[in-house]
Structure formats: structure tokens, C-alpha cells
Design an enzyme around this catalytic site. Sequence first.
Site, PDB file in Angstrom:
ATOM      1  N   ASN A  10       0.869  -1.186   0.000  1.00  0.00           N
ATOM      2  CA  ASN A  10       0.000   0.000   0.000  1.00  0.00           C
ATOM      3  C   ASN A  10       0.901   1.230   0.000  1.00  0.00           C
ATOM      4  O   ASN A  10       1.578   1.506   0.985  1.00  0.00           O
ATOM      5  CB  ASN A  10      -0.875  -0.043   1.268  1.00  0.00           C
ATOM      6  CG  ASN A  10      -1.699   1.215   1.457  1.00  0.00           C
ATOM      7  OD1 ASN A  10      -1.824   2.026   0.540  1.00  0.00           O
ATOM      8  ND2 ASN A  10      -2.253   1.373   2.644  1.00  0.00           N
ATOM      9  N   LYS A  12       0.023   4.306  -0.146  1.00  0.00           N
ATOM     10  CA  LYS A  12      -0.622   5.458   0.505  1.00  0.00           C
ATOM     11  C   LYS A  12      -0.453   6.726  -0.342  1.00  0.00           C
ATOM     12  O   LYS A  12      -0.451   6.642  -1.564  1.00  0.00           O
ATOM     13  CB  LYS A  12      -0.079   5.643   1.926  1.00  0.00           C
ATOM     14  CG  LYS A  12      -0.140   4.358   2.743  1.00  0.00           C
ATOM     15  CD  LYS A  12       0.073   4.587   4.197  1.00  0.00           C
ATOM     16  CE  LYS A  12       0.154   3.247   4.912  1.00  0.00           C
ATOM     17  NZ  LYS A  12       0.141   3.353   6.360  1.00  0.00           N
ATOM     18  N   HIS A  96      -9.382   0.662   5.324  1.00  0.00           N
ATOM     19  CA  HIS A  96      -8.053   0.838   5.947  1.00  0.00           C
ATOM     20  C   HIS A  96      -8.196   1.691   7.205  1.00  0.00           C
ATOM     21  O   HIS A  96      -9.039   2.594   7.255  1.00  0.00           O
ATOM     22  CB  HIS A  96      -7.101   1.494   4.947  1.00  0.00           C
ATOM     23  CG  HIS A  96      -5.685   1.483   5.423  1.00  0.00           C
ATOM     24  ND1 HIS A  96      -5.203   2.438   6.286  1.00  0.00           N
ATOM     25  CD2 HIS A  96      -4.662   0.625   5.198  1.00  0.00           C
ATOM     26  CE1 HIS A  96      -3.929   2.165   6.560  1.00  0.00           C
ATOM     27  NE2 HIS A  96      -3.574   1.069   5.903  1.00  0.00           N
ATOM     28  N   GLU A  98      -6.618   4.113   8.279  1.00  0.00           N
ATOM     29  CA  GLU A  98      -6.536   5.570   8.054  1.00  0.00           C
ATOM     30  C   GLU A  98      -7.869   6.102   7.515  1.00  0.00           C
ATOM     31  O   GLU A  98      -8.260   7.236   7.818  1.00  0.00           O
ATOM     32  CB  GLU A  98      -5.363   5.881   7.106  1.00  0.00           C
ATOM     33  CG  GLU A  98      -4.039   5.726   7.846  1.00  0.00           C
ATOM     34  CD  GLU A  98      -2.892   5.186   7.014  1.00  0.00           C
ATOM     35  OE1 GLU A  98      -2.930   5.282   5.779  1.00  0.00           O
ATOM     36  OE2 GLU A  98      -1.935   4.645   7.625  1.00  0.00           O
ATOM     37  N   GLU A 168      -5.203  -5.747  10.578  1.00  0.00           N
ATOM     38  CA  GLU A 168      -4.173  -4.743  10.801  1.00  0.00           C
ATOM     39  C   GLU A 168      -4.419  -4.057  12.139  1.00  0.00           C
ATOM     40  O   GLU A 168      -5.216  -3.094  12.206  1.00  0.00           O
ATOM     41  CB  GLU A 168      -4.206  -3.694   9.690  1.00  0.00           C
ATOM     42  CG  GLU A 168      -3.958  -4.247   8.316  1.00  0.00           C
ATOM     43  CD  GLU A 168      -3.394  -3.170   7.392  1.00  0.00           C
ATOM     44  OE1 GLU A 168      -2.229  -3.313   6.992  1.00  0.00           O
ATOM     45  OE2 GLU A 168      -4.082  -2.189   7.125  1.00  0.00           O
ATOM     46  N   GLY A 174       2.467   1.607  10.922  1.00  0.00           N
ATOM     47  CA  GLY A 174       3.381   2.740  10.803  1.00  0.00           C
ATOM     48  C   GLY A 174       4.088   3.104  12.101  1.00  0.00           C
ATOM     49  O   GLY A 174       4.680   4.170  12.211  1.00  0.00           O
ATOM     50  N   SER A 214       3.585  -2.782  10.334  1.00  0.00           N
ATOM     51  CA  SER A 214       5.043  -2.786  10.464  1.00  0.00           C
ATOM     52  C   SER A 214       5.692  -4.093  10.010  1.00  0.00           C
ATOM     53  O   SER A 214       6.636  -4.583  10.642  1.00  0.00           O
ATOM     54  CB  SER A 214       5.458  -2.424  11.892  1.00  0.00           C
ATOM     55  OG  SER A 214       4.997  -1.120  12.211  1.00  0.00           O
TER      56      SER A 214
END
Length: 252
Positions: A10, A12, A96, A98, A168, A174, A214
Site C-alpha cells: 500500500n 498510501k 483501511h 486511516e 491490521e 506505521g 510494520s
Amino acid sequence: MARRPLIAGNWKMHTSLDEARALAVAVVAASNDLDDRDVMIAPPSTALSEVAGVVADSNVILSSQNVHWAVKGAFTGEISPLMLKDIGCKMAIIGHSERRHVFFETDELINKRIQGAIENEITPVFCIGETLSQREEGKMIDVLEGQVWSGLENVSLHNASQLVVAYEPVWAIGTGKTATENQAQEVHAYLRDLLGNIFEKNIAAQMRILYGGSVKPENIDILMQQDDIDGVLVGGAALEADSFERIIRFHK
Ligand code: PEP
């Protein structure tokens, strides 16, 4: 039947057009000789068409980072599943963390996106995951169960390849903190069981459940050695050709 591993990157909101082209060329080169796994990349929308040209006739699958449910209409800022199909996109990341936490996408909205994608033959990579406080307060299972049931409401499948699930944990995205292989395996086994209650058992048995958070060259092998981890969704480490190549070329 064994599940075919899927290594997904991904990108992003990263990469200029030149950078996207160069990274896609490197990913194609890194996966050319591998016929026992799938590799997917999700560039930003601006680079989708360009990358579509690079991955055409390769093993690399093109994905978007989101998708709307309608085929067209007055939905400023969105991309329709037909537009994606038109340029050769086969998958779409949906839900996702985010999107959930920064853009406040709800389970209901995510469910509509999943339905629209499947109806138009785009495979959703349906992301779910708990926050650190939810895990620490012992609410992890309730949160995951809620996300899965709501996200998949009224979704019916003919076969397992129509949907990919990505676990996730939000606290691992991240942050450099990865769930241990045992923590991830435990959740994946639970999710497969849950998917077996929603779909037919044999569909759940064939469905790919990815881990994300990660993932890097140092932890890919141990993660991929777990029975219910069928692949990974990678953010940061997918932006560098060398680290993504090592992840693609995991050893079981
Ligand atoms: C992600 O964006 O889905 C992700 C897992 O990011 P990272 O690998 O950087 O944690």
C-alpha cells in the site's frame, strides 16, 4: 487446497509519477520468476493508469486504495469500480484504518464499498483492526467481530477469491511495533472461524487473511510461517524496492 500467499503493498499518499513507475518496474522484476505467490501494489490514484501499463503482462496485481460503490454519479473525490476495471485494476483496499480513523469511514459505508466492489468484480482487501486501548481494555474480539459482521452484511460470495481480509492492528500500523507471530496467528485463526459462520466453511477455509502492521524484511519469514497468515499488507516497507523485494521473496 493450499491458500496462495498474497504480498500486498500500500503506497498510501506517496510517489510522484516517475517514482511510481520506477517502483512498479522494480516490483515486476522482483516477482517475475515467482509462480507460487501473488503480489499486489496499490499506488495513489494519480499513478494507477501509469502503473497499469507497467504491470500489464506481469504477475503483479494492480489495486486501488479505496473504491466507491456506485458505477458513476455525483460523488466528488471518489473512484467507481467500473473506472478501476477500465484501467485493469483488480483489487481495492477498503476500510483501511486511516480511512476509518482519519476520515471517519463507518462500518456501514465500508459495507457499501465492499458490496459495490464485489458486484463489479473488484476484489476488496477488507481491513479490520483494534486500537491499542481497545486491546488493553479487553475489547479486541468484540471490536473485530463488530467490524467483520457489519462490513460483510448482505455480502454473498461464490468463491473465496472474491474477498481478501486484512487484519491490521491499528497500534502496529506505521509505528514499528509488530504483533508477535503468535498474537497475529491467534487472531487470524479466530477470524477464519468467524468467516466460517458468515460464509460456508469451505469458503472461509480458502479465504486469504493477510496481516498488516510494520511488516519488514526482518519479520516477514516468521509471520508467513504461521498456519493462518496467508500474506501481508505492507505500508512503509513497500515504498523501497529492496525491502519489498525481500518481503515478496519470503521463506516459509
Ligand atoms: C498499512 O498501511 O496498511 C500498513 C500496515 O503500514 P505499515 O506497514 O507502514 O505499518
